[in-house]
Each structure stands twice: as structure tokens, then as C-alpha cells.
Write a protein that holds these residues in place. Structure first.
Motif, PDB file in Angstrom:
ATOM      1  N   CYS A  55       0.852  -1.185   0.000  1.00 53.66           N
ATOM      2  CA  CYS A  55       0.000   0.000   0.000  1.00 53.66           C
ATOM      3  C   CYS A  55       0.884   1.229   0.000  1.00 53.66           C
ATOM      4  CB  CYS A  55      -0.903  -0.010   1.235  1.00 53.66           C
ATOM      5  SG  CYS A  55      -2.125   1.310   1.157  1.00 53.66           S
TER       6      CYS A  55
ATOM      7  N   HIS B  27      -6.732   7.909   6.729  1.00 53.71           N
ATOM      8  CA  HIS B  27      -6.394   7.975   5.298  1.00 53.71           C
ATOM      9  C   HIS B  27      -6.053   9.413   4.881  1.00 53.71           C
ATOM     10  CE1 HIS B  27      -8.486   4.125   5.570  1.00 53.71           C
ATOM     11  NE2 HIS B  27      -7.861   3.782   4.457  1.00 53.71           N
TER      12      HIS B  27
ATOM     13  N   ASN C 299      -8.035   3.198  -1.718  1.00 58.50           N
ATOM     14  CA  ASN C 299      -7.884   4.426  -0.923  1.00 58.50           C
ATOM     15  C   ASN C 299      -8.029   5.681  -1.799  1.00 58.50           C
ATOM     16  OD1 ASN C 299      -5.364   4.939  -2.157  1.00 58.50           O
ATOM     17  ND2 ASN C 299      -4.202   3.974  -0.510  1.00 58.50           N
TER      18      ASN C 299
ATOM     19  N   GLY D 203      -4.361  -4.167   1.070  1.00 57.20           N
ATOM     20  CA  GLY D 203      -3.450  -3.311   0.359  1.00 57.20           C
ATOM     21  C   GLY D 203      -4.169  -2.327  -0.569  1.00 57.20           C
TER      22      GLY D 203
ATOM     23  N   ARG E 277      -0.439  -2.719   6.497  1.00 57.36           N
ATOM     24  CA  ARG E 277       0.102  -3.176   5.223  1.00 57.36           C
ATOM     25  C   ARG E 277       1.143  -2.228   4.655  1.00 57.36           C
ATOM     26  NH1 ARG E 277      -2.799  -7.541   4.372  1.00 57.36           N
ATOM     27  NH2 ARG E 277      -5.015  -7.479   4.762  1.00 57.36           N
ATOM     28  N   GLY E 278       0.921  -0.940   4.850  1.00 59.41           N
ATOM     29  CA  GLY E 278       1.853   0.026   4.292  1.00 59.41           C
ATOM     30  C   GLY E 278       3.245  -0.049   4.891  1.00 59.41           C
TER      31      GLY E 278
ATOM     32  N   ALA F  90      -0.160   3.963   1.444  1.00 56.96           N
ATOM     33  CA  ALA F  90      -0.480   4.690   2.681  1.00 56.96           C
ATOM     34  C   ALA F  90       0.013   3.875   3.869  1.00 56.96           C
ATOM     35  CB  ALA F  90      -1.988   4.919   2.762  1.00 56.96           C
ATOM     36  N   ARG F  91      -0.042   4.484   5.039  1.00 58.51           N
ATOM     37  CA  ARG F  91       0.404   3.779   6.250  1.00 58.51           C
ATOM     38  C   ARG F  91      -0.551   4.111   7.384  1.00 58.51           C
ATOM     39  NH1 ARG F  91       4.363   3.951   3.052  1.00 58.51           N
ATOM     40  NH2 ARG F  91       6.315   2.803   3.267  1.00 58.51           N
ATOM     41  N   CYS F  92      -1.815   3.797   7.158  1.00 60.07           N
ATOM     42  CA  CYS F  92      -2.838   4.197   8.135  1.00 60.07           C
ATOM     43  C   CYS F  92      -2.593   3.526   9.482  1.00 60.07           C
ATOM     44  CB  CYS F  92      -4.220   3.813   7.623  1.00 60.07           C
ATOM     45  SG  CYS F  92      -4.555   4.495   6.004  1.00 60.07           S
TER      46      CYS F  92
ATOM     47  N   MET G 272      -4.654   2.676  11.652  1.00 54.18           N
ATOM     48  CA  MET G 272      -5.654   1.679  12.065  1.00 54.18           C
ATOM     49  C   MET G 272      -5.688   0.484  11.121  1.00 54.18           C
ATOM     50  SD  MET G 272      -7.159   2.776   9.346  1.00 54.18           S
ATOM     51  CE  MET G 272      -8.511   1.641   9.111  1.00 54.18           C
ATOM     52  N   CYS G 273      -4.720   0.392  10.195  1.00 52.43           N
ATOM     53  CA  CYS G 273      -4.769  -0.674   9.184  1.00 52.43           C
ATOM     54  C   CYS G 273      -4.777  -2.045   9.863  1.00 52.43           C
ATOM     55  CB  CYS G 273      -3.567  -0.571   8.259  1.00 52.43           C
ATOM     56  SG  CYS G 273      -3.645  -1.772   6.926  1.00 52.43           S
TER      57      CYS G 273
HETATM   58  S1  SF4 Z   1      -6.053   0.916   5.723  1.00 53.93           S
HETATM   59 FE1  SF4 Z   1      -6.045   0.598   3.480  1.00 53.93          FE
HETATM   60  S2  SF4 Z   1      -5.113   2.472   2.647  1.00 53.93           S
HETATM   61 FE2  SF4 Z   1      -4.579   2.406   4.814  1.00 53.93          FE
HETATM   62  S3  SF4 Z   1      -2.557   1.364   4.931  1.00 53.93           S
HETATM   63 FE3  SF4 Z   1      -4.143  -0.207   5.206  1.00 53.93          FE
HETATM   64  S4  SF4 Z   1      -4.511  -1.028   3.157  1.00 53.93           S
HETATM   65 FE4  SF4 Z   1      -3.461   0.968   2.906  1.00 53.93          FE
END
Ligand code: SF4
Ligand code: SF4
Length: 310
Positions: A14, A119, A87, A59, A25-26, A16-18, A20-21
Motif C-alpha cells: 500500500c 487515510h 484508498n 493493500g 500493510r503500508g 499509505a500507512r494508516c 488503524m490498518c
Molecule cells: S487501511 Fe487501506 S489504505 Fe490504509 S494502509 Fe491499510 S490497506 Fe493501505
């Protein structure tokens, strides 16, 4: 029970690096499906008549447009709709976004956009607005899904940010579920809506049953954010057919209890044996995460003869 929907987790990567993911994944360079692996999945879907909708997720799946094209162009020998969960980073360039949506208006039936305070750190709201507006223009339905804590940015703030584009979409919001990276949040910040003592906790997967296939070809019985962090894996498409795995899910005693009776039998079982369990939940899926994080609960059920042949 029919599984009409299947989700393909195209990639763990991904942009992004949220915070709360469900799997941060990021933060890692993870696995993405190869074309050969994708072909195994699509071939199985083509053979499995009950599947009517393929959801592409990650992702961030739009990092791999060529894989998305492979899915939308595949010959399933029947009508299969395709949806995308994204996203929305690709909406920043309005004309490129329009080209993609225009080209896929007959192939993609729905776009689900993730957007909230987490996000927002990585994706400009204009990208989201562009995708909503262009999709509406070409007849593709969208929604915006957000996760929230009890402090910081709230659902109303996001609706305000969406402005007029909010009229063209559906906005769905939910509390952050404590799994993956979200385990790091302070307990006091989490919105816990469900009291296991006061309401019946049901599996939310029965409303719209869907199967998840991840980039390792592992198959799970739902698309919950927690499911990959549990032992509820029912097979691997490198060894089993999708039809066989779906049959396994339908005939599994744990899943049958969850789908038909919800968590009550398991809660009663724990109460009777004074096994502590979470009382307040953001989502029923947190109970699955607790019960099936490893095989401790299956062993308890087995030792106490809950099912005869577990
Ligand atoms: S929540 Fe979605 S957009 Fe954010 S890091 Fe995880 S996979 Fe990526
Ligand atoms: S309650 Fe469990 S089985 Fe049902 S959708 Fe959530 S994680 Fe999946």
C-alpha cells in the motif's frame, strides 16, 4: 447459504500507512499475486457458479492496474460483476481517473473508497471527490467507508470535507476494530458499541456472505479485517479447488454455529467455565479474533465435548 461474493486480496502493498490498518500493510513490502496465481483464482471462480461478484481489495489494488485489467477482462463464461476497494490515491489526476472510469464503466459495478482521519494523512480529499463525481457521471455507484476513534476527526468532519460530492455517494462509518496496527491504540480511545451481556452478538458475515482469497492463495470464510489474523483458514487454492473449500466452510461446525446461532453458544460455554472474554466490542469480529487467534478455544470445545468430532 450461498457465497455469491468473493474478495481477491490482490496485494499486501500500500502507498499509505494508516495507523488503524488491519495489518499495517503500508509498513511492509508484502506479497502481490502473480498473473499465474491470479489465473488459478480466476479459473476456480469461473468453475464456481454461485459466485456472482468479485471484489478486488488490498493493500491498495490500484497500484497494479494491469492485474485489475486481467480480472475485468477474464472470460468467466457468465455474468460476473467486479467491484474495487481503494484508498482513492489515483483520483488526484482528474483526467487519468476519468479515463480509467470511462474505460471500465461496463466492467466495474462499484467503487468503495476508504477515507477517514487516518487515510486523510496520505490521500487528499480532492482525489476522493473526483472519483465520486466521475463515477456518478458514468453510472458507477460508490461509497466512502471510514473508521473512527472517540477523539480526533469524527464522521461529521469527513462528511463536511466531502461537501457536495457527498450527495452522490453513500457514507458508512464504523468504530476502529482492534486488530493489526490498531492494537496499538489506547483502549480508552476505542468506540465500543456492543455489550456482550445486553445484546445478541451475531456474525456480520451472514448478511452478505463473502469469501476472501489472499495473495498466498489462502481462503478464509469472510472478508472481516480480523480474519487473516485468525486460524479460520479453510484451504489453499494451490492444493484445493474453490468449490471444495466452500463446501468445507459450509459444513464446518464452528462456522455453522456462527452463521446460524451467532456467538451465544460460545459465550454460554465460556460463562459456564468462567473463561474470561471481552465484554465490550467495536464489532462482533473482535470475538472471532479472540476465540480463534490460535487453537486454544478449539481445544476447550474439544476437551469438553462441545462437538463430538471437532
Ligand atoms: S487501511 Fe487501506 S489504505 Fe490504509 S494502509 Fe491499510 S490497506 Fe493501505
Ligand atoms: S464474526 Fe467472525 S466469521 Fe463473522 S464476519 Fe466477523 S470475523 Fe468473519
Amino acid at each position: 447459504m450461498e457465497f455469491n461474493d468473493i474478495a481477491i486480496l490482490l496485494t499486501e502493498n500500500c502507498n499509505a500507512r494508516c495507523k488503524m490498518c488491519c495489518d499495517s500493510r503500508g509498513l511492509v513490502k508484502g506479497k502481490t499475486l502473480s498473473i499465474d496465481e491470479l489465473d488459478i483464482i480466476l479459473h476456480n471462480i469461473a468453475l464456481c457458479d454461485e459466485i456472482k461478484v468479485i471484489g478486488i481489495t488490498g493493500g491498495e489494488p490500484m497500484l497494479y492496474p494491469e492485474l485489475i485489467k486481467h480480472i475485468t477482462d477474464y472470460d468467466y463464461r457468465r455474468k460476473v460483476s467486479v467491484t474495487i476497494k481503494t484508498n482513492g490515491f489515483w483520483g488526484y489526476d482528474r483526467s487519468k481517473a476519468e479515463n480509467f472510469i470511462k474505460e471500465n464503466r461496463d466492467k466495474i459495478s462499484f467503487i468503495s473508497l476508504s477515507y477517514d482521519g487516518f487515510h486523510k494523512e496520505f490521500i487528499p480529499v480532492d482525489s476522493i471527490k473526483n472519483i465520486i463525481e466521475i463515477s456518478a457521471q458514468y453510472g458507477i455507484n460508490t461509497d466512502v467507508v471510514g473508521c473512527f476513534l472517540n477523539d480526533g476527526i469524527q464522521p461529521g468532519d469527513i462528511l463536511n470535507e466531502l461537501g457536495e460530492s457527498g450527495y452522490y455517494t453513500k457514507f458508512c462509518y464504523q468504530p476502529v476494530i482492534q486488530t493489526g496496527a490498531a492494537k496499538l491504540f489506547d483502549e480508552g480511545k476505542l468506540v465500543k458499541l456492543l455489550d456482550t451481556e445486553k445484546i445478541e452478538i451475531r456474525c456480520i458475515g451472514v448478511v452478505n456472505p463473502d469469501i476472501l482469497i489472499n495473495p498466498y492463495l489462502k481462503v478464509f470464510p469472510c472478508c472481516s479485517q480480523v480474519i487473516e489474523n485468525t486460524i479460520l483458514e479453510f484451504g489453499n487454492l494451490s492444493e484445493n479447488t474453490l468449490s471444495d473449500i466452500i463446501n468445507r466452510i459450509k459444513h464446518n461446525k464452528i462456522m455453522f454455529t456462527l452463521f446460524t446461532e451467532g456467538f451465544r453458544p460460545f459465550i454460554n460455554f465460556m460463562k459456564a467455565r468462567e473463561i474470561p472474554y471481552p465484554q465490550d466490542l467495536a464489532s462482533p469480529c473482535e470475538l472471532c479474533a479472540f476465540l480463534f487467534e490460535n487453537d486454544w478455544f478449539l481445544k476447550e470445545l474439544s476437551e469438553n465435548g462441545f462437538y463430538q468430532n471437532i
